[in-house]
Design a protein around this motif. Structure first.
Motif, PDB file in Angstrom:
ATOM      1  N   PRO A 129      42.504  35.282  34.775  1.00 37.12           N
ATOM      2  CA  PRO A 129      43.069  34.277  34.630  1.00 37.12           C
ATOM      3  C   PRO A 129      43.562  32.877  33.874  1.00 37.12           C
ATOM      4  N   HIS A 135      48.215  37.519  39.524  1.00 38.22           N
ATOM      5  CA  HIS A 135      46.380  38.242  40.093  1.00 38.22           C
ATOM      6  C   HIS A 135      46.784  39.682  39.937  1.00 38.22           C
ATOM      7  N   TYR A 139      43.299  42.334  38.091  1.00 35.57           N
ATOM      8  CA  TYR A 139      43.265  42.882  39.255  1.00 35.57           C
ATOM      9  C   TYR A 139      43.256  44.448  38.056  1.00 35.57           C
ATOM     10  N   SER A 194      38.077  40.245  44.778  1.00 37.57           N
ATOM     11  CA  SER A 194      37.527  39.336  45.131  1.00 37.57           C
ATOM     12  C   SER A 194      35.818  39.819  43.868  1.00 37.57           C
ATOM     13  N   SER A 197      36.395  40.034  40.375  1.00 40.89           N
ATOM     14  CA  SER A 197      36.251  39.271  39.747  1.00 40.89           C
ATOM     15  C   SER A 197      34.998  38.432  39.731  1.00 40.89           C
ATOM     16  N   LEU A 209      37.592  32.950  37.039  1.00 39.79           N
ATOM     17  CA  LEU A 209      37.513  34.166  37.977  1.00 39.79           C
ATOM     18  C   LEU A 209      36.744  33.875  39.158  1.00 39.79           C
ATOM     19  N   GLU A 211      36.373  30.920  40.671  1.00 42.73           N
ATOM     20  CA  GLU A 211      37.193  30.586  42.279  1.00 42.73           C
ATOM     21  C   GLU A 211      38.528  31.353  42.437  1.00 42.73           C
ATOM     22  N   LEU A 212      39.199  32.699  41.215  1.00 41.81           N
ATOM     23  CA  LEU A 212      39.684  33.109  41.933  1.00 41.81           C
ATOM     24  C   LEU A 212      39.226  35.046  43.326  1.00 41.81           C
ATOM     25  N   SER A 215      38.976  32.512  46.171  1.00 40.59           N
ATOM     26  CA  SER A 215      40.567  32.189  47.284  1.00 40.59           C
ATOM     27  C   SER A 215      40.389  33.933  47.422  1.00 40.59           C
ATOM     28  N   SER A 216      40.543  35.318  47.202  1.00 36.43           N
ATOM     29  CA  SER A 216      40.484  35.715  47.222  1.00 36.43           C
ATOM     30  C   SER A 216      40.305  36.643  48.155  1.00 36.43           C
TER      31      SER A 216
END
Length: 535
Positions: A129, A135, A139, A194, A197, A209, A211-212, A215-216
């Motif tokens: 990211p 995103h 993805y 999620s 990642s 990744l 953190e992504l 959050s997702s």
């Protein structure tokens, strides 16, 4: 008391050796005289030469690290290896084996926590990211990198073996979920983003990744909660396609929790597993026939759920005939599926044992004894079926599944550069045909060990009753022999699981696969093979 990652790393490296190769294993006489010990058993060469009674080499942990060339001479390293290749297993040996292995596992978890896990797989820069990447682009890059291909993410795709290929539960699930990205269902996309990642972030130690992933997952979890409430309501009418999508989301989110638990030992996955299984049971097995992808995803979920059921010691609906047969009506069961078919019966046996134990706290009756003997027969029958499964697996290949490290062999291994053990020590003597086989066998050994633990406790209980009832004395010899056999089997099986640890923990996929078996091994050492009391 927990150790910091740096202290753990220091402790691990300190066991590689020291100024004197094998110094931590020297006999008492060589240690006192500060001489190099050749570690020959039962008496070292130096003690024999000087006519001194030798205490023999010690059982201290020695790591032959990837930097083993730091040892002073090749001959010393050879002597060290040979000295440990002929050791006899003892209870003390097994306990040291366990303690040493768990120290390494703690170190690996600290690497994951510090995002310092080392992978030889290429990091796709498009996956990372950044302020320039959306995103959606991340993805799509993740979906592309996880697709099956040579030198792919999962070990089963990186090796070329004759016969049947074996895939881990996490690999089976991810491979089934990937095509669903084309459906463009937002909650499903978020849950899959999620999962992928988090896996990729742990694999490459990428904080962005991870953190992504979290959050997702948070967004997906909120949407999933609303869907779950609607799905479980009595008046809800759910179409087959909606049910299928909801199940995919449930499986994806559970696998996310399964990954997180492997890295952090979190127990948060259990409520999510219970939710996913409640939905699955409510819908029945018939909807699983709607697609091959659903059947594969179910197969991977079931492989993880059986270990959860074993830990909770509660009967699972997976053991019902309908759930054993209907989901696989139009597909051929894999070797792992056949193993899971046997494993799903273990939770019921554990629950029966717990109920029997609770009812005999005030004393045994004739009915209790008959129930206990019947339960022991059921455990023995399942053990024999597991042995049959292993025999069937061995017939699928002309090569051995595993062998001792010190055994000369002409077997040509399928080396996976990602799954090369990062260390070894005197305890770890196993070499496997390939990483996926190691994972498959460890799950088999875990089932055998759990049954052995239960059999030991049950026979100990029955023997205590037999000793107090003269008319049942005829059972004493049979139970005593069975108990001795199970105790030896349990110790050997625990050592096999621990012996597979370097091959599995060398890659993230194997590390995830190893966690449920390690919990069973830990239970064995904490309940039946505890640390000897210090006098």
């Amino acid at each position: 008391m927990s150790l910091s990652p740096l202290k753990l790393e220091s402790r691990m490296k300190s066991r590689v050796g020291g100024h004197v190769p094998g110094s931590s294993a020297r006999c008492d006489e060589c240690r006192r005289r500060r001489r190099k010990c050749d570690l020959v058993e039962p008496q070292c060469g130096l003690c024999q030469k000087n006519g001194i009674k030798c205490s023999g080499p010690k059982q201290a942990a020695i790591f032959v690290h990837r930097y083993a060339d730091s040892f002073n001479a090749h001959t010393q390293r050879t002597a060290l290896t040979q000295a440990y290749q002929h050791r006899v297993a003892t209870q003390e040996h097994s306990r040291q084996f366990f303690d040493t292995t768990m120290l390494w596992i703690r170190y690996l978890r600290s690497l994951l926590a510090e995002r310092r896990w080392s992978s030889s797989l290429t990091l796709d820069q498009n996956v990372r990211p950044s302020s320039q990447s959306s995103h959606e682009l991340v993805y799509q890059a993740l979906l592309n990198d996880f697709r099956p291909r040579d030198h792919g993410i999962f070990s089963g795709d990186r090796i070329d073996v004759a016969g049947t290929k074996h895939y881990s539960n996490i690999a089976t699930c991810v491979r089934a979920l990937l095509p669903l990205s084309s459906l463009r269902i937002r909650t499903l996309d978020l849950s899959l983003l999620s999962l992928l990642s988090l896996y990729y972030g742990c694999l490459h130690g990428d904080a962005g990744l991870e953190e992504l992933a979290y959050s997702s997952y948070t967004i997906a979890l909120g949407q999933y909660s609303h869907l779950l409430t609607h799905f479980l309501s009595k008046d809800a009418k759910v179409s087959p396609s909606a049910y299928q999508a909801f199940m995919y989301i449930s499986i994806s989110m559970h696998m996310f929790e399964h990954l997180r638990a492997a890295a952090t030992q979190s127990a948060e996955y259990r409520p999510h597993m219970q939710g996913a299984l409640a939905v699955l049971e409510a819908g029945g097995p018939q909807p699983l026939l709607t697609s091959c992808g659903m059947q594969k995803a179910f197969s991977g979920l079931r492989g993880v759920a059986v270990f959860t059921a074993i830990e909770q010691r509660e009967q699972t609906f997976f053991a019902e005939p309908a759930w054993l047969n209907i989901p696989f009506e139009h597909v051929k069961k894999s070797t792992r599926d056949h193993l899971t078919d046997l494993g799903v019966h273990i939770p019921n046996l554990l629950q029966c044992f717990d109920l029997l134990s609770a009812s005999t706290t005030t004393g045994y009756t004739a009915e209790h004894f008959e129930t206990g003997m019947s339960l022991l027969t059921q455990i023995t029958d399942l053990e024999q079926k597991l042995e049959g499964w292993l025999s069937a697996v061995e017939t699928t290949t002309s090569e051995p599944l595993y062998w001792p490290r010190n055994l000369p062999t002409t077997t040509e291994r399928n080396y996976d550069t990602e799954c090369v053990p990062k260390y070894s020590n005197k305890f770890h003597q196993l070499v496997f045909q390939c990483g996926p086989v190691a994972g498959l066998l460890v799950h088999y050994w875990s089932f055998r060990l759990q049954l052995a633990i239960t059999s030991i406790k049950l026979q100990q209980s029955l023997l205590s009753h037999v000793g107090q009832v003269p008319e049942r004395a005829a059972f004493k010899e049979k139970l005593s022999q069975g108990l001795e056999k199970e105790q030896a089997l349990a110790d050997d099986t625990a050592q096999l699981i621990l012996g597979a640890e370097p091959s599995l923990s060398s890659c993230f996929e194997g590390f995830v696969c190893l966690q449920p078996p390690l919990r069973i091994v830990t239970n064995y050492f904490e309940t039946l093979n505890p640390t000897p009391a210090v006098v």
